[in-house]
Scaffold this active site. Structure first.
Site, PDB file in Angstrom:
ATOM      1  N   THR A 181       0.823  -1.205   0.000  1.00 23.23           N
ATOM      2  CA  THR A 181       0.000   0.000   0.000  1.00 23.23           C
ATOM      3  C   THR A 181       0.863   1.264   0.000  1.00 23.23           C
ATOM      4  O   THR A 181       2.084   1.208   0.172  1.00 23.23           O
ATOM      5  CB  THR A 181      -0.921   0.022   1.232  1.00 23.23           C
ATOM      6  N   CYS A 182       0.192   2.397  -0.137  1.00 22.67           N
ATOM      7  CA  CYS A 182       0.896   3.678  -0.152  1.00 22.67           C
ATOM      8  C   CYS A 182       1.279   4.159   1.245  1.00 22.67           C
ATOM      9  O   CYS A 182       1.972   5.175   1.368  1.00 22.67           O
ATOM     10  CB  CYS A 182       0.019   4.744  -0.816  1.00 22.67           C
ATOM     11  N   ASP A 183       0.828   3.483   2.277  1.00 22.69           N
ATOM     12  CA  ASP A 183       1.073   3.909   3.641  1.00 22.69           C
ATOM     13  C   ASP A 183       2.447   3.421   4.099  1.00 22.69           C
ATOM     14  O   ASP A 183       2.740   2.226   4.065  1.00 22.69           O
ATOM     15  CB  ASP A 183      -0.020   3.331   4.546  1.00 22.69           C
ATOM     16  N   SER A 184       3.278   4.338   4.588  1.00 25.99           N
ATOM     17  CA  SER A 184       4.613   3.956   5.053  1.00 25.99           C
ATOM     18  C   SER A 184       4.571   3.141   6.336  1.00 25.99           C
ATOM     19  O   SER A 184       5.568   2.524   6.717  1.00 25.99           O
ATOM     20  CB  SER A 184       5.478   5.204   5.268  1.00 25.99           C
ATOM     21  N   ASN A 237      -6.363   0.397  -0.296  1.00 24.83           N
ATOM     22  CA  ASN A 237      -5.628   0.659  -1.539  1.00 24.83           C
ATOM     23  C   ASN A 237      -5.899  -0.388  -2.610  1.00 24.83           C
ATOM     24  O   ASN A 237      -5.145  -0.508  -3.579  1.00 24.83           O
ATOM     25  CB  ASN A 237      -4.128   0.721  -1.292  1.00 24.83           C
TER      26      ASN A 237
END
Length: 385
Positions: A324-327, A364
């Site tokens: 996903t785009c979440d760090s 996502n």
């Protein structure tokens, strides 16, 4: 005429042929049913299954086939899932906090056993038929588990005695229950709780019909597999010692230990960076690997090339990100993968049946959705000797 395909022999054979680009859970029904029989043969009482660990229809159906006839449910949705598999299954509603609508749903679906840990929760059960079992849940400051459930649920022993007396005076079948905490590897935790249960019953002046010793049984995560039979034996001895000849019947409600070993999760390497020190997988903490964030890394990992050949390079600790785009989508650091692991390879995590598909999100557009049945979870890959 409908033609059904035969199960794959093992994950490696399926991956080499199908080359999936999304994460996959592989289920071995034989392993699941063998685990159920292990509990039934070893535990000195009734074995139920905690549906929260994995509520897939395949899981419930296989446990039903293996003779599990009672299920620990935490919501009306879980009740319906069990009833869809076995309309006659016995329901134990051991989530001690419920709304009035949830109580009504449980009553309508014939819940046989309820738990409470507070006067207000017992008040909500005033319309539950007399003769039904109500277990008072208590908690102790006992260590030995990966994390403690007592911070959320469970009355102190003194309060539990008062509640138990109220249950008996109300005409319900009095019982006690506890949960030593998830992934509990210390049999002494059960012993401490059992001894406290005997003291609570004595203080209340109530003979309890049953004692639910909870779940918490450890699954195999790394190193030697847990000795469940040793835990079962310690429980039996502790009950006899604490209660004597008037010992109550026992119940347990394994979730993690019942279903974990029956599943292997296969995630694919999407990319490598920093000379292979950083790896991106197509699954992460928003998907089937969410439990690793809280439970820590598993040591039961292997890597296969796209053609099914095992990677055999020396293990190297890596930094692993999900898709996903979440760090924050990152596993605890240090997962050891073979040095020759490469993009396109499959990382297989053993023992992933619990809290994987049950907790996977669709964030996502990713997540764990596919479950594939296999005859076994190990076996020779196409290129293994």
């Amino acid at each position: 005429m409908q033609h059904l395909s035969a199960p794959w022999p093992d994950p490696a054979a399926c991956l080499a042929r199908m080359r999936p680009d999304a994460p996959v859970l592989f289920l071995s029904p034989a392993t699941l049913q063998a685990t159920a029989r292990r509990f039934q043969c070893g535990f000195p009482g009734l074995v139920t299954y905690a549906v929260k660990a994995n509520d897939r229809a395949e899981v419930l159906a296989n446990l039903d086939s293996a003779g599990i006839a009672a299920f620990d449910v935490a919501s009306p949705a879980e009740m319906r899932a069990v009833r869809a598999i076995n309309p006659a299954a016995v329901l134990h509603y051991n989530n001690p906090v419920r709304s009035p609508d949830e109580v009504a749903a449980g009553t309508q679906m014939g819940v046989a056993s309820w738990s409470i840990d507070e006067d207000s929760e017992l008040d909500k059960l005033r319309d539950v038929p007399r003769g039904a079992e109500i277990a008072v849940r208590f908690a102790l400051p006992v260590r030995g588990a990966a994390y403690d459930f007592g911070e959320k649920f469970g009355a102190a022993p003194e309060r539990a005695a008062d509640l138990l007396r109220r249950v008996a005076e109300g005409g319900w079948r009095p019982a006690l229950c506890f949960h030593p905490g998830t992934q509990c590897e210390d049999p002494g935790a059960w012993e401490s709780y059992i001894e406290a249960a005997a003291r609570i019953a004595a203080r209340a002046g109530v003979r309890i019909a049953r004692l639910n010793v909870g779940g918490g049984f450890a699954a195999h995560r790394t190193g030697p597999a847990p000795d469940l039979e040793a835990v079962f034996a310690r429980i039996g001895v502790a009950v006899t010692r604490a209660f004597g000849p008037d010992a109550p019947a026992l119940i347990c409600e394994p979730g993690r230990a019942m279903v974990s070993e029956a599943f292997t999760l296969a995630a694919r390497i999407k990319a490598q960076r920093d000379g292979g020190e950083t790896i991106f997988l197509n699954d992460g903490i928003y998907g089937g690997l969410t439990d690793l964030r809280d439970m820590g890394l598993t040591g039961r990992v292997r890597v296969l090339a796209p053609d099914g050949a095992p990677r055999r390079g020396p293990p190297r600790p890596r930094r692993i990100f999900g898709p996903t785009c979440d760090s924050l989508d990152r596993l605890p650091d240090g997962l050891a993968l073979p040095a020759d692991a490469a993009p396109g390879d499959y990382v297989l995590f053993a023992g992933m049946g619990a809290y994987s598909v049950a907790m996977s999100t669709g964030f996502n557009g990713y997540g764990l959705r596919d479950v594939i049945t296999v005859l076994g979870l190990t076996g020779h890959c196409p290129h293994e000797s």
